[in-house]
Design an enzyme around this catalytic site. Structure first.
Site, PDB file in Angstrom:
ATOM      1  N   THR A  19      43.541 105.148 -82.849  1.00  0.00           N
ATOM      2  CA  THR A  19      44.653 103.998 -82.538  1.00  0.00           C
ATOM      3  C   THR A  19      45.836 104.651 -81.997  1.00  0.00           C
ATOM      4  O   THR A  19      46.020 105.878 -82.198  1.00  0.00           O
ATOM      5  CB  THR A  19      45.038 103.367 -83.725  1.00  0.00           C
ATOM      6  OG1 THR A  19      45.363 104.023 -84.640  1.00  0.00           O
ATOM      7  CG2 THR A  19      43.884 102.426 -84.448  1.00  0.00           C
ATOM      8  N   ASP A  20      46.704 103.608 -81.475  1.00  0.00           N
ATOM      9  CA  ASP A  20      47.960 104.280 -80.770  1.00  0.00           C
ATOM     10  C   ASP A  20      49.096 104.292 -82.008  1.00  0.00           C
ATOM     11  O   ASP A  20      48.661 103.593 -82.978  1.00  0.00           O
ATOM     12  CB  ASP A  20      48.430 103.428 -79.575  1.00  0.00           C
ATOM     13  CG  ASP A  20      48.447 102.099 -79.696  1.00  0.00           C
ATOM     14  OD1 ASP A  20      48.631 101.544 -80.825  1.00  0.00           O
ATOM     15  OD2 ASP A  20      48.388 101.137 -78.575  1.00  0.00           O
ATOM     16  N   ALA A  21      50.134 104.333 -81.503  1.00  0.00           N
ATOM     17  CA  ALA A  21      51.527 104.299 -82.520  1.00  0.00           C
ATOM     18  C   ALA A  21      51.467 102.804 -83.209  1.00  0.00           C
ATOM     19  O   ALA A  21      52.125 102.618 -84.253  1.00  0.00           O
ATOM     20  CB  ALA A  21      52.574 104.575 -81.771  1.00  0.00           C
TER      21      ALA A  21
END
Length: 139
Positions: A19-21
């Site tokens: 995942t991203d932030a």
């Protein structure tokens, strides 16, 4: 060549590293999920990537059309659905989609994979034994 009737499904769980932030799957990871499902489809019909490498045979992505429809999130349990849409002398075209448990498609792709001689990096015919496994499988 005759097209396959294989309908293959591979489970995927979204991990933190995917995942991203914001906790949403980063776009390039969908490509990894698709790749793993194609590899597992081949394995399910008895085609070993290791054996292919020993024979200097490889499958490489030649072209891909991908549509990101909705993001997946951390801890989602997804399914990658894979079918072989077209079988040619030196290539396979896969139709793939990633769906959530409710059956909603989150991402879909058409992936053309070429069979190559790994040393010469040139297209070669898909070995007949692989074609037979893909077109005559009971899956």
């Amino acid at each position: 060549m005759q097209d396959s009737q294989i309908h293959f499904e591979w489970p995927v769980t979204v991990y933190y590293e995917d995942t991203d932030a914001g906790g949403v799957v980063y776009h390039s990871n969908y490509l990894k999920y698709f790749e793993r499902a194609r590899t597992e489809l081949l394995r399910s019909v008895g085609v070993s990537q290791h054996t292919l490498l020993e024979q200097n045979i490889g499958f490489v992505v030649r072209h891909m059309d991908i549509d990101f429809l909705q993001g997946a999130r951390l801890d989602d349990h997804l399914t990658v659905k894979t079918e072989i849409a077209e079988t040619k002398k030196a290539s396979l075209t896969f139709c793939q989609e990633i769906v959530n448990p409710g059956g909603k498609t989150l991402c879909k792709a058409m992936v053309k994979v070429a069979c190559i001689d790994n040393e010469k990096m040139r297209p070669i015919a898909i070995p007949q034994s692989i074609v037979m496994e893909l077109t005559h499988s009971d899956r």
